[in-house]
Design an enzyme around this catalytic site. Structure first.
Site, PDB file in Angstrom:
ATOM      1  N   THR A   4       3.309  -2.863 -10.651  1.00 55.55           N
ATOM      2  CA  THR A   4       2.699  -3.190  -9.355  1.00 55.55           C
ATOM      3  C   THR A   4       1.188  -3.286  -9.520  1.00 55.55           C
ATOM      4  O   THR A   4       0.580  -2.522 -10.274  1.00 55.55           O
ATOM      5  CB  THR A   4       3.068  -2.151  -8.270  1.00 55.55           C
ATOM      6  OG1 THR A   4       2.532  -0.877  -8.620  1.00 55.55           O
ATOM      7  CG2 THR A   4       4.571  -2.040  -8.108  1.00 55.55           C
TER       8      THR A   4
ATOM      9  N   GLY B 126      -1.191  -3.707  -6.778  1.00 56.68           N
ATOM     10  CA  GLY B 126      -1.906  -3.593  -5.504  1.00 56.68           C
ATOM     11  C   GLY B 126      -2.005  -4.943  -4.814  1.00 56.68           C
ATOM     12  O   GLY B 126      -1.018  -5.677  -4.727  1.00 56.68           O
TER      13      GLY B 126
ATOM     14  N   ALA C 236       0.633   5.147   0.159  1.00 53.57           N
ATOM     15  CA  ALA C 236       2.084   4.981   0.278  1.00 53.57           C
ATOM     16  C   ALA C 236       2.564   3.537   0.164  1.00 53.57           C
ATOM     17  O   ALA C 236       3.749   3.267   0.365  1.00 53.57           O
ATOM     18  CB  ALA C 236       2.638   5.607   1.554  1.00 53.57           C
ATOM     19  N   ALA C 237       1.684   2.592  -0.188  1.00 53.80           N
ATOM     20  CA  ALA C 237       2.154   1.215  -0.436  1.00 53.80           C
ATOM     21  C   ALA C 237       3.166   1.250  -1.586  1.00 53.80           C
ATOM     22  O   ALA C 237       4.229   0.619  -1.527  1.00 53.80           O
ATOM     23  CB  ALA C 237       0.996   0.293  -0.777  1.00 53.80           C
ATOM     24  N   GLY C 238       2.840   2.028  -2.623  1.00 53.77           N
ATOM     25  CA  GLY C 238       3.751   2.155  -3.769  1.00 53.77           C
ATOM     26  C   GLY C 238       5.072   2.796  -3.371  1.00 53.77           C
ATOM     27  O   GLY C 238       6.141   2.392  -3.841  1.00 53.77           O
ATOM     28  N   ASP C 239       5.011   3.787  -2.493  1.00 55.70           N
ATOM     29  CA  ASP C 239       6.248   4.448  -2.042  1.00 55.70           C
ATOM     30  C   ASP C 239       7.105   3.487  -1.212  1.00 55.70           C
ATOM     31  O   ASP C 239       8.331   3.435  -1.364  1.00 55.70           O
ATOM     32  CB  ASP C 239       5.924   5.708  -1.226  1.00 55.70           C
ATOM     33  CG  ASP C 239       5.272   6.785  -2.086  1.00 55.70           C
ATOM     34  OD1 ASP C 239       5.527   6.797  -3.314  1.00 55.70           O
ATOM     35  OD2 ASP C 239       4.511   7.613  -1.545  1.00 55.70           O
TER      36      ASP C 239
HETATM   37  P1  ADP Z   1       0.600   2.211  -6.215  1.00 52.73           P
HETATM   38  O1  ADP Z   1       0.074   2.809  -4.942  1.00 52.73           O
HETATM   39  O2  ADP Z   1       1.823   2.905  -6.733  1.00 52.73           O
HETATM   40  O3  ADP Z   1      -0.469   1.958  -7.240  1.00 52.73           O
HETATM   41  P2  ADP Z   1       0.419  -0.586  -5.470  1.00 52.73           P
HETATM   42  O4  ADP Z   1      -0.922  -0.318  -4.844  1.00 52.73           O
HETATM   43  O5  ADP Z   1       0.462  -1.474  -6.658  1.00 52.73           O
HETATM   44  O6  ADP Z   1       1.188   0.775  -5.772  1.00 52.73           O
HETATM   45  O7  ADP Z   1       1.321  -1.225  -4.288  1.00 52.73           O
HETATM   46  C1  ADP Z   1       2.683  -1.533  -4.450  1.00 52.73           C
HETATM   47  C2  ADP Z   1       2.947  -2.946  -3.959  1.00 52.73           C
HETATM   48  O8  ADP Z   1       2.584  -3.040  -2.556  1.00 52.73           O
HETATM   49  C3  ADP Z   1       2.146  -4.020  -4.668  1.00 52.73           C
HETATM   50  O9  ADP Z   1       2.874  -4.501  -5.796  1.00 52.73           O
HETATM   51  C4  ADP Z   1       1.984  -5.096  -3.597  1.00 52.73           C
HETATM   52  O10 ADP Z   1       3.090  -5.976  -3.598  1.00 52.73           O
HETATM   53  C5  ADP Z   1       1.986  -4.297  -2.300  1.00 52.73           C
HETATM   54  N1  ADP Z   1       0.582  -4.088  -1.867  1.00 52.73           N
HETATM   55  C6  ADP Z   1      -0.198  -2.992  -2.104  1.00 52.73           C
HETATM   56  N2  ADP Z   1      -1.452  -3.168  -1.605  1.00 52.73           N
HETATM   57  C7  ADP Z   1      -1.462  -4.384  -1.027  1.00 52.73           C
HETATM   58  C8  ADP Z   1      -2.446  -5.165  -0.320  1.00 52.73           C
HETATM   59  N3  ADP Z   1      -3.693  -4.710  -0.134  1.00 52.73           N
HETATM   60  N4  ADP Z   1      -2.081  -6.395   0.132  1.00 52.73           N
HETATM   61  C9  ADP Z   1      -0.829  -6.860  -0.049  1.00 52.73           C
HETATM   62  N5  ADP Z   1       0.144  -6.194  -0.708  1.00 52.73           N
HETATM   63  C10 ADP Z   1      -0.156  -4.973  -1.190  1.00 52.73           C
END
Ligand code: ADP
Length: 302
Positions: free
Chosen positions: A215, A217, A244-247
């Site tokens: 992933t 972000g 929590a985007a990752g969760d």
């Molecule tokens: P972690 O918090 O585990 O590092 P990420 O930040 O990579 O995880 O987020 C997981 C997924 O959520 C990403 O692969 C992406 O698809 C989505 N995501 C996270 N942040 C954004 C953002 N700012 N805009 C759009 N999608 C996002």
């Protein structure tokens, strides 16, 4: 309904907003104290339940009020908590978080009951494991419990999704039995012991992990699997808080994959859920419903 078993952490986040991060020895007056349910395990369980999964959680809380509140919260999200042990000898896991006005976080974690989740806890849940469609794991509980869960899932021929967070080196034996590994770039390099993403990918695949989803972000995700190495751009959203985007990503991917959707489609669910979680403040309050996820997927395919 797809059945998902989560073996993982359950925490209470204790949050105070402060004008600036305190220096050693300094006392800073903050705003009102707030508590929020958290822990990667519980967050991913809630994400999966809101996606329509039938979710069971294996974990531990302490015999204190936080433990009761956290179990109640899981139940309100329709998560089965029969295998969440209330351990009266240990405090519930907590994270003390000071959030400074410039967005900087200072975090202290006391794992508490999470660090007593054991091989026996996992074995005691074998009946539910036998009857599940997918096992979802992170690394906030002892490795002994993670390994035991993976071994049991393999014995019952159940797919394993591992979100290898927080970052740490991992063994080949463990990775060989993971069906979908979902690190971010830092976690990927750390678990493989490599200094570049490409070298780390090569190593992890040579160790036997079948599918790797890195992933990225706001840059989306990279899916590497047999014959495929594809970068998928993120959904365009106005991000306000990526906690929590990752969760959200892992919970949604797990449910879609458990339903039998192909990997790339399951990743699409995960990415939509991650993007939506980034548009709201907080961890569990920001985790989206299935309708919201499917609407975002539809609107971006038009
Ligand atoms: P972690 O918090 O585990 O590092 P990420 O930040 O990579 O995880 O987020 C997981 C997924 O959520 C990403 O692969 C992406 O698809 C989505 N995501 C996270 N942040 C954004 C953002 N700012 N805009 C759009 N999608 C996002």
């Amino acid at each position: 309904m797809a059945k998902v078993l989560v073996v993982g952490s359950i925490n209470m986040d204790l949050v105070v907003r402060v004008p600036h991060s305190p220096s050693p020895g300094e006392t800073v007056l903050g705003g009102d104290f707030e508590t929020f349910p958290g822990g990667k395990g519980a967050n991913q369980a809630v994400a999966a339940a809101r996606m329509g999964g039938e979710v069971t959680m294996v974990g531990r809380v302490g015999g204190d009020n936080f433990g009761d509140t956290l179990i109640q919260g899981l139940i309100e999200d329709n998560i089965k908590t029969t295998y969440v042990i209330k351990d009266s000898e240990t405090p519930t896991g907590i994270a003390m978080i000071a959030v400074a006005a410039n967005g900087e976080n200072m975090i202290v974690v006391a794992s508490g009951a999470n660090y007593k989740v054991s091989e026996v806890d996992v074995t005691n849940a074998r009946e539910i494991m036998r009857d599940t469609d997918l096992l979802l794991l992170q690394l906030e509980c002892p490795m002994e419990a993670v390994m035991a869960a993976i071994d049991l899932a393999k014995a019952y021929d159940i797919p394993v999704v591992l979100n290898p967070a927080p970052a740490q080196p991992l063994s080949q034996t463990l990775l060989a039995n993971v069906d979908i590994l979902t690190p971010n770039e830092t976690e990927l390099m750390m678990l493989a012991g490599e200094y570049t993403v490409d070298k780390a990918i090569e190593k992890v695949l040579s160790w036997g992990t079948k599918n790797l989803v890195v992933t990225l972000g706001a840059n989306g995700a990279r899916v590497v699997t047999e014959g495929v190495d594809r970068h998928i751009p993120a959904h365009e959203v106005t991000a306000v808080d990526t906690t929590a985007a990752g969760d959200a990503f892992n919970g949604a991917l797990a449910v879609a994959y458990a339903e039998g959707k192909p990997l790339l489609e399951a990743v699409d669910y995960g990415m939509a859920a991650g993007a939506l979680a980034a548009t709201h403040r907080g961890a569990q309050p920001s985790l989206p419903t299935r309708d919201a996820v499917e609407n975002l997927i539809k609107s971006s395919h038009v």
